[in-house]
Design an enzyme around this catalytic site. Sequence first.
Site, PDB file in Angstrom:
ATOM      1  N   ARG A   1      35.193  58.049  53.562  1.00  0.00           N
ATOM      2  CA  ARG A   1      35.319  58.293  55.138  1.00  0.00           C
ATOM      3  C   ARG A   1      34.979  59.707  55.747  1.00  0.00           C
ATOM      4  O   ARG A   1      34.571  59.841  56.947  1.00  0.00           O
ATOM      5  CB  ARG A   1      37.129  58.201  55.872  1.00  0.00           C
ATOM      6  CG  ARG A   1      37.399  56.702  55.375  1.00  0.00           C
ATOM      7  CD  ARG A   1      38.686  56.135  55.912  1.00  0.00           C
ATOM      8  NE  ARG A   1      38.827  54.856  56.045  1.00  0.00           N
ATOM      9  CZ  ARG A   1      39.958  54.235  56.267  1.00  0.00           C
ATOM     10  NH1 ARG A   1      41.143  55.161  56.141  1.00  0.00           N
ATOM     11  NH2 ARG A   1      40.185  53.077  56.255  1.00  0.00           N
TER      12      ARG A   1
ATOM     13  N   LYS B   1      46.140  35.375  53.053  1.00  0.00           N
ATOM     14  CA  LYS B   1      46.799  34.772  53.975  1.00  0.00           C
ATOM     15  C   LYS B   1      45.708  34.065  54.995  1.00  0.00           C
ATOM     16  O   LYS B   1      44.889  34.401  55.417  1.00  0.00           O
ATOM     17  CB  LYS B   1      47.727  35.452  54.682  1.00  0.00           C
ATOM     18  CG  LYS B   1      48.976  35.828  54.119  1.00  0.00           C
ATOM     19  CD  LYS B   1      49.759  36.735  54.724  1.00  0.00           C
ATOM     20  CE  LYS B   1      51.239  36.966  54.217  1.00  0.00           C
ATOM     21  NZ  LYS B   1      51.862  37.832  54.940  1.00  0.00           N
TER      22      LYS B   1
ATOM     23  N   GLY C   1      39.210  46.542  53.058  1.00  0.00           N
ATOM     24  CA  GLY C   1      39.702  47.409  52.232  1.00  0.00           C
ATOM     25  C   GLY C   1      39.373  46.807  50.648  1.00  0.00           C
ATOM     26  O   GLY C   1      38.673  47.580  49.945  1.00  0.00           O
TER      27      GLY C   1
ATOM     28  N   GLY D   1      40.654  46.634  59.504  1.00  0.00           N
ATOM     29  CA  GLY D   1      41.406  45.812  60.548  1.00  0.00           C
ATOM     30  C   GLY D   1      40.426  45.703  61.805  1.00  0.00           C
ATOM     31  O   GLY D   1      40.309  44.624  62.274  1.00  0.00           O
TER      32      GLY D   1
HETATM   33  P1  AMP Z   1      44.246  40.471  51.885  1.00  0.00           P
HETATM   34  O1  AMP Z   1      44.896  41.427  52.289  1.00  0.00           O
HETATM   35  O2  AMP Z   1      44.410  39.328  52.749  1.00  0.00           O
HETATM   36  O3  AMP Z   1      42.424  40.754  51.871  1.00  0.00           O
HETATM   37  O4  AMP Z   1      44.424  39.810  50.512  1.00  0.00           O
HETATM   38  C1  AMP Z   1      44.106  40.622  49.398  1.00  0.00           C
HETATM   39  C2  AMP Z   1      45.147  40.381  48.337  1.00  0.00           C
HETATM   40  O5  AMP Z   1      45.031  38.838  47.932  1.00  0.00           O
HETATM   41  C3  AMP Z   1      44.814  40.952  46.903  1.00  0.00           C
HETATM   42  O6  AMP Z   1      45.719  41.924  46.664  1.00  0.00           O
HETATM   43  C4  AMP Z   1      44.531  39.951  45.835  1.00  0.00           C
HETATM   44  O7  AMP Z   1      45.084  40.289  44.594  1.00  0.00           O
HETATM   45  C5  AMP Z   1      45.470  38.728  46.480  1.00  0.00           C
HETATM   46  N1  AMP Z   1      44.875  37.437  46.109  1.00  0.00           N
HETATM   47  C6  AMP Z   1      43.696  36.874  46.229  1.00  0.00           C
HETATM   48  N2  AMP Z   1      43.579  35.655  45.501  1.00  0.00           N
HETATM   49  C7  AMP Z   1      45.018  35.461  45.241  1.00  0.00           C
HETATM   50  C8  AMP Z   1      45.603  34.352  44.455  1.00  0.00           C
HETATM   51  N3  AMP Z   1      44.881  33.437  43.957  1.00  0.00           N
HETATM   52  N4  AMP Z   1      46.935  34.708  44.101  1.00  0.00           N
HETATM   53  C9  AMP Z   1      47.521  35.580  44.298  1.00  0.00           C
HETATM   54  N5  AMP Z   1      46.865  36.621  45.004  1.00  0.00           N
HETATM   55  C10 AMP Z   1      45.770  36.665  45.366  1.00  0.00           C
END
Ligand code: AMP
Length: 397
Positions: free
Chosen positions: A37, A200, A353, A376
């Site tokens: 950054r 999510k 990230g 974000g």
């Molecule tokens: P996000 O912050 O929404 O980009 O989500 C990223 C996080 O999702 C990471 O820490 C990954 O470890 C987790 N993740 C991705 N796929 C899976 C999965 N199949 N089961 C559990 N966690 C997951």
Amino acid sequence: MDRLFIKDINVRGKKVLVRVDFNVPFDSQGNISDDTRIRSALPTINYLLDENASIILASHLGRPKGKAMPEFSLRPVAKRLKRLLDKEVIFVEDCIGDKASDAIGKMQPGDIALLENLRFHDGEENNDPEFANAFLSLGEVFIQEAFGNCHRKHASMVGMTYGHMPHAAAGFLVKKEIDYFEKAIKAPMRPVVAILGGAKVSDKVLVIENLAESVDKLLIGGAMTFTFLKAMGYDVGKSLVEDTMLDTALKIIEKLKKENVKFYLPVDFVVAERFDANAASKIVTYQEIPSDWMALDIGPASTKLFRETLDDAKTILWNGPMGAFEMDAYSRGTYAMVDALANSHALTIVGGGDTDLAFHKTGESYKVSFISTGGGAFLKLLEGKELPGIGALTKSE
Ligand code: AMP
């Protein structure tokens, strides 16, 4: 981009206030562990040095919640910047008030100062006009360079709209972020493929709905997959699911159909007995997830499928990992996509990230067209929203 750009306004010899995003990570010893950054702001800083401006840099760091806390001081950042520029950087112990105005009053053209953490004052996050004016009065011209914070309505991001800063423009980084985003969304080379992963569906609903109107193919991986599969009637075992999003998932599938977007879900997975790097694991198809196991990565057939869908892509957008990639055992799917993008001839834009972390780890970052510096803020752009920090830039000069 149709906002003012730093090159459109006169900064020569002026006191230029630059809002940067120096919110860098530190290791357990208190050393900066990634200075991307800080490096990202160098083109703007060097341009201002060429223009003989006095450069006043301001940033937030962490979440000190309106209190001066030494562990959130920007002093170590001033030191790193000094090393990167091979030039003295004046560290100013406050970002408003007498300490700031005294130090800035003494600055000569070509001097660089870094102000202390803006979030040591609660006026920053509360978007207090008095704080904004005290801060903005330090400079004659304002440059917005904190792309990673542009989705927040904080005083140093939008205070220009209170009327005390007539000359406000985007720096090189902010311009690059917006230009690349527009290349991918507004007038893209087709086919456009978007890859979304991560934890999510609820975090990405608005992104998917917006992208449905502009992309040709959508690939979904990561834990989000299981909310879709469950909604479609499959047993996903103990994989992560957002039960409140099942209806939404079905509506999203309908919308993608209506918009003629080709929609791809993984067809096989690495499943494990528990969320643990050392748990027993195996590869199964989407119809065979055992009811007491959890799927933690996409499998080899999905990787092959996803690679093939990228073959004819002219533009690829990617946000979010394909699995729980922090654990080596479940990282193959994510790294296979890193490899696919790194070796693609398409315009490749990556943001968020975790996704940029995966690229940095492999050393393949230089092979993608652009990695966004804002998690974000990048997602808000993908949602089709105007970012407050960009909207606040005036066309007043
Ligand atoms: P996000 O912050 O929404 O980009 O989500 C990223 C996080 O999702 C990471 O820490 C990954 O470890 C987790 N993740 C991705 N796929 C899976 C999965 N199949 N089961 C559990 N966690 C997951």
